[in-house]
Design a protein around this motif. Structure first.
Motif, PDB file in Angstrom:
ATOM      1  N   SER A 184      32.951  47.764  39.302  1.00 14.21           N
ATOM      2  CA  SER A 184      33.233  47.302  37.838  1.00 14.21           C
ATOM      3  C   SER A 184      32.524  46.139  37.600  1.00 14.21           C
ATOM      4  O   SER A 184      32.505  45.207  38.325  1.00 14.21           O
ATOM      5  CB  SER A 184      34.525  47.314  37.415  1.00 14.21           C
ATOM      6  N   TRP A 218      38.105  48.705  45.325  1.00 12.83           N
ATOM      7  CA  TRP A 218      37.520  48.074  44.366  1.00 12.83           C
ATOM      8  C   TRP A 218      36.115  47.171  44.585  1.00 12.83           C
ATOM      9  O   TRP A 218      36.362  46.530  45.524  1.00 12.83           O
ATOM     10  CB  TRP A 218      38.563  47.411  43.230  1.00 12.83           C
ATOM     11  N   HIS A 229      36.916  49.811  32.323  1.00 16.00           N
ATOM     12  CA  HIS A 229      38.008  49.152  32.472  1.00 16.00           C
ATOM     13  C   HIS A 229      38.170  48.184  31.271  1.00 16.00           C
ATOM     14  O   HIS A 229      37.260  47.501  30.454  1.00 16.00           O
ATOM     15  CB  HIS A 229      37.970  48.115  33.692  1.00 16.00           C
ATOM     16  N   HIS A 280      34.106  52.277  37.416  1.00 17.70           N
ATOM     17  CA  HIS A 280      35.412  52.122  36.572  1.00 17.70           C
ATOM     18  C   HIS A 280      35.303  51.503  35.447  1.00 17.70           C
ATOM     19  O   HIS A 280      34.746  50.117  35.309  1.00 17.70           O
ATOM     20  CB  HIS A 280      36.197  51.348  37.615  1.00 17.70           C
TER      21      HIS A 280
END
Length: 300
Positions: free
Chosen positions: A106, A71, A157, A155
Motif C-alpha cells: 500500500s 503488509w 485503503h 491494497h
C-alpha cells in the motif's frame, strides 16, 4: 476448499494492532495462533509483533497453520523506487522464509490513515506525475516479488491516494497485469464508495488476494458526521467481521466462485480487542462462513 482452492484465514489485527501497539498488547503470538485454530481457520497474515521466521515457523507447524502474506508500506512517491525496492526485497525474503503466498503493498505517501484527520474528507490525491512514478515503482516491486516466488497484491485503503473505485481503476490501467495484482477489500470499498461489487466485477481478473471486512452502518454514518479519523473510527467499532455488519458476502463469494478465484480469503476487522473479544468474533465469522458461504453455488 474444493475445486476453488480457496484458503480461509483471519488477520491478527483483531488481537493486536500495529498502528496502536498498546491495544491488545497482552495477546501473545501463541494465544493468537491457538485462537485461530479453535476458530477453524487455516492461516493468518504476519503482524508487526511476529518473530523471526524460525520461531514463527515452529509455532505455525505445531498448529498446522500457514501464512498468507504481510503488509508493506511503500513510499515510492516520497522516497523513490530504489529506496522502496531495497526495503521491499528484505520484506520478500522474510515472506519467503515463512512460506507466504503474497506481499501486500500500500502506497503510504501522504496517507492520513495514521493521522488525526477526517478520513472521510481529507484523503490525499496524486498528481499525474506521481501516478506515473507509482506505476513504474509498483511494476518494479512486482518483479522483485516474483523473484521470491511471491505475488504482489495492492491494497486499496481508506485515507490513501489509492482508495476510491476511480483510483483503483487508474492503478489497474497503469500497471502490468503480470506484475501487479489487486487485494480486494470489501470494507474499504464499501466505506469509500458505498459499493463493494463494482471493483470486484471490473477487476476480477486482477484479484490475487481478498479481505472480508464488514462494516456497521450506523457507526460508519456517525463517524462520517463527526469527521472521525481512521483510527478513531475503528476504535468506535466501524469495522467488524462478516455476519456482524451490513455487507452481503454471499454475492461477493458467488462472484469469486463464478470466476474460479484461487487463493486466500482473509477475515480482517480492526477492532479494540478489549471491547470485541478476538476469539468470540473469529467464531462469529466462522459461523457465518459455514452457514452462508460454503454451500453457496456459483451463479451462471
Amino acid at each position: 476448499m474444493g475445486k476453488t482452492q480457496i484458503l480461509w484465514g483471519i488477520a491478527p489485527i483483531g488481537w493486536r494492532n500495529d498502528d496502536i501497539p498498546e491495544i491488545g498488547a497482552g495477546n501473545t503470538l501463541q494465544h493468537l495462533l491457538s485462537d485461530i485454530v479453535v476458530a477453524g481457520f487455516q492461516g493468518t497474515e504476519v503482524g508487526g509483533f511476529f518473530p523471526e521466521p524460525a520461531i514463527l515457523n515452529k509455532e505455525l507447524e505445531l498448529r498446522n497453520l500457514r501464512i498468507a502474506g504481510k503488509w508493506f508500506s511503500s513510499y515510492i512517491i516520497r522516497d523513490g523506487i530504489e529506496e522502496a525496492a531495497k526495503e521491499f526485497a528484505a520484506h520478500c525474503q522474510y515472506l519467503k522464509d515463512v512460506h507466504a503466498d503474497v506481499a501486500v503493498v500500500s502506497e503510504q505517501t501522504y496517507s492520513v490513515q495514521g493521522l488525526d484527520k477526517n478520513v472521510f474528507k481529507e484523503k490525499p490525491y496524486f498528481n499525474d506525475e506521481e501516478w506515473q512514478r507509482l506505476f513504474a515503482g509498483l511494476n518494479h516491486l512486482g518483479e522483485i516479488a516474483g523473484r521470491y516466488g511471491l505475488k504482489l497484491v495492492y491494497h486499496h485503503h481508506l485515507g490513501t491516494g489509492v482508495q476510491t473505485e476511480e483510483e483503483v481503476d487508474r492503478l489497474m490501467a497503469g500497471t502490468d497485469p503480470a506484475l501487479v495484482h489487486l487485494l480486494y477489500d470489501t470494507g474499504h470499498a464499501y466505506i469509500s464508495d458505498g459499493n463493494y461489487m463494482n471493483i470486484l466485477e471490473k477487476h476480477m481478473d486482477r484479484i490475487g488476494h481478498v479481505h472480508f471486512k464488514d462494516a456497521r452502518l450506523k457507526i460508519m454514518e456517525k463517524c462520517k458526521q463527526e469527521g472521525k479519523s481512521f483510527q478513531q473510527a475503528f476504535l468506535q467499532g466501524m469495522f467488524t467481521v462478516p455476519g456482524d455488519g451490513c455487507i452481503d458476502f454471499r454475492e461477493v463469494y458467488k462472484m469469486l466462485l463464478k470466476h474460479g478465484y484461487s487463493g486466500w480469503i482473509v477475515v480482517e476487522a480492526e477492532q479494540d480487542p478489549d471491547v470485541a473479544n478476538p476469539l468470540e468474533y473469529a467464531l462469529i465469522a466462522r459461523k457465518y462462513i459455514d452457514r452462508h458461504l460454503l454451500n453457496v453455488p456459483a451463479t451462471n
